[in-house]
Design a protein around this motif. Structure first.
Motif, PDB file in Angstrom:
ATOM      1  N   GLU A  89     -16.482  -0.455 -15.060  1.00  0.00           N
ATOM      2  CA  GLU A  89     -16.492   0.757 -15.114  1.00  0.00           C
ATOM      3  C   GLU A  89     -15.485   1.408 -14.353  1.00  0.00           C
ATOM      4  N   ILE A  90     -15.152   1.055 -13.113  1.00  0.00           N
ATOM      5  CA  ILE A  90     -14.172   1.876 -12.308  1.00  0.00           C
ATOM      6  C   ILE A  90     -12.823   1.693 -13.005  1.00  0.00           C
ATOM      7  N   SER A  91     -12.530   0.648 -13.569  1.00  0.00           N
ATOM      8  CA  SER A  91     -11.150   0.482 -14.540  1.00  0.00           C
ATOM      9  C   SER A  91     -11.291   1.320 -15.492  1.00  0.00           C
ATOM     10  N   ILE A  92     -12.223   1.739 -16.413  1.00  0.00           N
ATOM     11  CA  ILE A  92     -12.455   2.480 -17.478  1.00  0.00           C
ATOM     12  C   ILE A  92     -12.132   4.023 -16.901  1.00  0.00           C
ATOM     13  N   LEU A  93     -12.913   4.166 -15.787  1.00  0.00           N
ATOM     14  CA  LEU A  93     -12.858   5.588 -15.110  1.00  0.00           C
ATOM     15  C   LEU A  93     -11.353   6.101 -14.703  1.00  0.00           C
ATOM     16  N   GLU A  94     -10.886   5.013 -14.218  1.00  0.00           N
ATOM     17  CA  GLU A  94      -9.290   4.990 -13.707  1.00  0.00           C
ATOM     18  C   GLU A  94      -8.453   5.453 -14.994  1.00  0.00           C
ATOM     19  N   THR A  95      -8.731   4.853 -15.968  1.00  0.00           N
ATOM     20  CA  THR A  95      -7.877   4.982 -17.083  1.00  0.00           C
ATOM     21  C   THR A  95      -7.918   6.415 -17.537  1.00  0.00           C
ATOM     22  N   ILE A  96      -9.327   6.868 -17.849  1.00  0.00           N
ATOM     23  CA  ILE A  96      -9.321   8.182 -18.450  1.00  0.00           C
ATOM     24  C   ILE A  96      -8.905   9.292 -17.335  1.00  0.00           C
ATOM     25  N   ALA A  97      -9.133   8.851 -16.205  1.00  0.00           N
ATOM     26  CA  ALA A  97      -8.931   9.983 -15.016  1.00  0.00           C
ATOM     27  C   ALA A  97      -7.532  10.179 -15.215  1.00  0.00           C
ATOM     28  N   GLU A  98      -6.639   9.096 -15.403  1.00  0.00           N
ATOM     29  CA  GLU A  98      -5.092   9.228 -15.564  1.00  0.00           C
ATOM     30  C   GLU A  98      -4.682  10.239 -16.719  1.00  0.00           C
ATOM     31  N   SER A  99      -5.505  10.434 -17.745  1.00  0.00           N
ATOM     32  CA  SER A  99      -5.040  10.917 -19.040  1.00  0.00           C
ATOM     33  C   SER A  99      -5.865  12.561 -18.633  1.00  0.00           C
ATOM     34  N   ALA A 100      -6.906  12.487 -18.120  1.00  0.00           N
ATOM     35  CA  ALA A 100      -7.663  13.607 -17.852  1.00  0.00           C
ATOM     36  C   ALA A 100      -7.629  14.142 -16.437  1.00  0.00           C
ATOM     37  N   GLN A 101      -6.319  14.620 -16.198  1.00  0.00           N
ATOM     38  CA  GLN A 101      -6.183  14.864 -14.694  1.00  0.00           C
ATOM     39  C   GLN A 101      -6.924  16.019 -14.046  1.00  0.00           C
ATOM     40  N   ASP A 102      -7.150  16.915 -15.050  1.00  0.00           N
ATOM     41  CA  ASP A 102      -8.023  18.199 -14.690  1.00  0.00           C
ATOM     42  C   ASP A 102      -9.610  18.156 -15.061  1.00  0.00           C
ATOM     43  N   ASN A 103     -10.124  16.987 -15.226  1.00  0.00           N
ATOM     44  CA  ASN A 103     -11.365  16.869 -15.446  1.00  0.00           C
ATOM     45  C   ASN A 103     -12.279  16.276 -14.247  1.00  0.00           C
ATOM     46  N   ALA A 104     -12.755  17.639 -13.721  1.00  0.00           N
ATOM     47  CA  ALA A 104     -13.649  17.229 -12.578  1.00  0.00           C
ATOM     48  C   ALA A 104     -14.772  16.206 -12.430  1.00  0.00           C
ATOM     49  N   LYS A 105     -15.356  16.088 -13.858  1.00  0.00           N
ATOM     50  CA  LYS A 105     -16.653  15.072 -14.076  1.00  0.00           C
ATOM     51  C   LYS A 105     -16.082  13.801 -13.823  1.00  0.00           C
ATOM     52  N   VAL A 106     -14.732  13.391 -14.511  1.00  0.00           N
ATOM     53  CA  VAL A 106     -14.382  12.075 -14.442  1.00  0.00           C
ATOM     54  C   VAL A 106     -14.022  11.570 -13.121  1.00  0.00           C
ATOM     55  N   TRP A 107     -13.356  12.581 -12.472  1.00  0.00           N
ATOM     56  CA  TRP A 107     -12.863  12.364 -11.185  1.00  0.00           C
ATOM     57  C   TRP A 107     -13.951  12.169 -10.205  1.00  0.00           C
ATOM     58  N   HIS A 108     -15.273  12.856 -10.191  1.00  0.00           N
ATOM     59  CA  HIS A 108     -16.276  12.766  -9.661  1.00  0.00           C
ATOM     60  C   HIS A 108     -17.110  11.415  -9.709  1.00  0.00           C
ATOM     61  N   LEU A 109     -16.972  11.042 -11.154  1.00  0.00           N
ATOM     62  CA  LEU A 109     -17.799   9.975 -11.339  1.00  0.00           C
ATOM     63  C   LEU A 109     -16.808   8.520 -10.627  1.00  0.00           C
ATOM     64  N   LEU A 110     -15.588   8.738 -10.914  1.00  0.00           N
ATOM     65  CA  LEU A 110     -14.532   7.792 -10.251  1.00  0.00           C
ATOM     66  C   LEU A 110     -15.049   7.612  -8.815  1.00  0.00           C
ATOM     67  N   ALA A 111     -15.098   8.711  -8.033  1.00  0.00           N
ATOM     68  CA  ALA A 111     -15.235   8.850  -6.790  1.00  0.00           C
ATOM     69  C   ALA A 111     -16.864   8.132  -6.167  1.00  0.00           C
ATOM     70  N   MET A 112     -17.870   8.556  -7.072  1.00  0.00           N
ATOM     71  CA  MET A 112     -18.964   7.864  -6.813  1.00  0.00           C
ATOM     72  C   MET A 112     -19.056   6.416  -7.098  1.00  0.00           C
ATOM     73  N   ALA A 113     -18.448   5.782  -8.004  1.00  0.00           N
ATOM     74  CA  ALA A 113     -18.322   4.329  -8.518  1.00  0.00           C
ATOM     75  C   ALA A 113     -17.685   3.761  -7.365  1.00  0.00           C
ATOM     76  N   LYS A 114     -16.438   4.211  -6.733  1.00  0.00           N
ATOM     77  CA  LYS A 114     -15.743   3.702  -5.813  1.00  0.00           C
ATOM     78  C   LYS A 114     -16.616   3.507  -4.606  1.00  0.00           C
ATOM     79  N   GLY A 115     -17.176   4.522  -4.247  1.00  0.00           N
ATOM     80  CA  GLY A 115     -18.094   4.592  -3.031  1.00  0.00           C
ATOM     81  C   GLY A 115     -19.221   3.397  -3.099  1.00  0.00           C
ATOM     82  N   ALA A 116     -19.623   3.266  -4.465  1.00  0.00           N
ATOM     83  CA  ALA A 116     -20.778   2.230  -4.544  1.00  0.00           C
ATOM     84  C   ALA A 116     -20.232   0.959  -4.410  1.00  0.00           C
ATOM     85  N   ARG A 117     -18.934   0.637  -5.070  1.00  0.00           N
ATOM     86  CA  ARG A 117     -18.418  -0.584  -4.741  1.00  0.00           C
ATOM     87  C   ARG A 117     -18.272  -1.006  -3.748  1.00  0.00           C
ATOM     88  N   GLY A 118     -17.610  -0.091  -2.687  1.00  0.00           N
ATOM     89  CA  GLY A 118     -17.381  -0.454  -1.326  1.00  0.00           C
ATOM     90  C   GLY A 118     -16.320  -1.639  -1.125  1.00  0.00           C
TER      91      GLY A 118
END
Length: 188
Positions: A89-118
């Motif tokens: 999931e993090i890998s997918i979110l990182e990929t789309i975050a690179e393309s969607a630099q201005d999408n706050a929702k994607v960045w927020h989900l990526l942050a939450m996933a990173k925190g969950a993985r720890g």
């Protein structure tokens, strides 16, 4: 057009024939983003979440800017019940975050996933992603809360207090106060 024909079959609830048509077509045209996305939608509809995740991830591989496909892939992985899907999931979110630099929702989900993985480095990455969300959407109380909690757990109490004090929404204020209490207890 096979994709349009598949949509007609889906509308008639003829899912097996629609799936067969799409799979045969994709076999010959693996880079047809629309067809692969439609297959993912069909798999989602039939609750074949693991297969849907794979199809949506294929769409992201074809077009990393397809944010909807990336989000559906992540959600499909969640619904598939696979316990080891978080890194994917993090890998997918990182990929789309690179393309969607201005999408706050994607960045927020990526942050939450990173925190969950720890894992090592995830909390720093989480803070970076949350700061990106704040730069895109500065009035997001839940981000201030998440960033403050992350900094508190990481031992950065002054920054944590600053973020937690920025939480103003009544729904989030109790959680912010609880973590401010946690910080006070840690400092004593």
């Amino acid at each position: 057009d096979p994709v349009e024909r598949a949509r007609e079959l889906i509308a008639d609830l003829n899912y097996p024939e629609a799936q067969e048509l799409l799979e045969d077509y994709i076999q010959e045209n693996p880079d047809d983003e629309e067809a692969v996305f439609e297959l993912g939608n069909l798999q989602w509809r039939t609750k074949s979440y693991s297969a849907a995740a794979a199809s949506f991830q294929n769409v992201v591989d074809i077009n990393p800017g397809n944010v909807d496909a990336g989000l559906y892939a992540v959600l499909s992985l969640q619904l598939s019940g696979t316990s080891s899907s978080l890194s994917r999931e993090i890998s997918i979110l990182e990929t789309i975050a690179e393309s969607a630099q201005d999408n706050a929702k994607v960045w927020h989900l990526l942050a939450m996933a990173k925190g969950a993985r720890g894992e090592a480095g995830d909390y720093a990455d989480q803070r970076e992603a949350l700061q990106r969300v704040l730069s895109l959407s500065p009035m997001t109380a839940s981000v201030h809360l998440s960033l403050g909690i992350g900094q508190a757990l990481d031992g950065n109490h002054p920054e944590a207090q600053l973020e937690l004090n920025r939480v103003s929404s009544p729904e989030q204020r109790g959680n912010a106060l609880a973590f401010l209490g946690y910080i006070a207890g840690e400092e004593n």
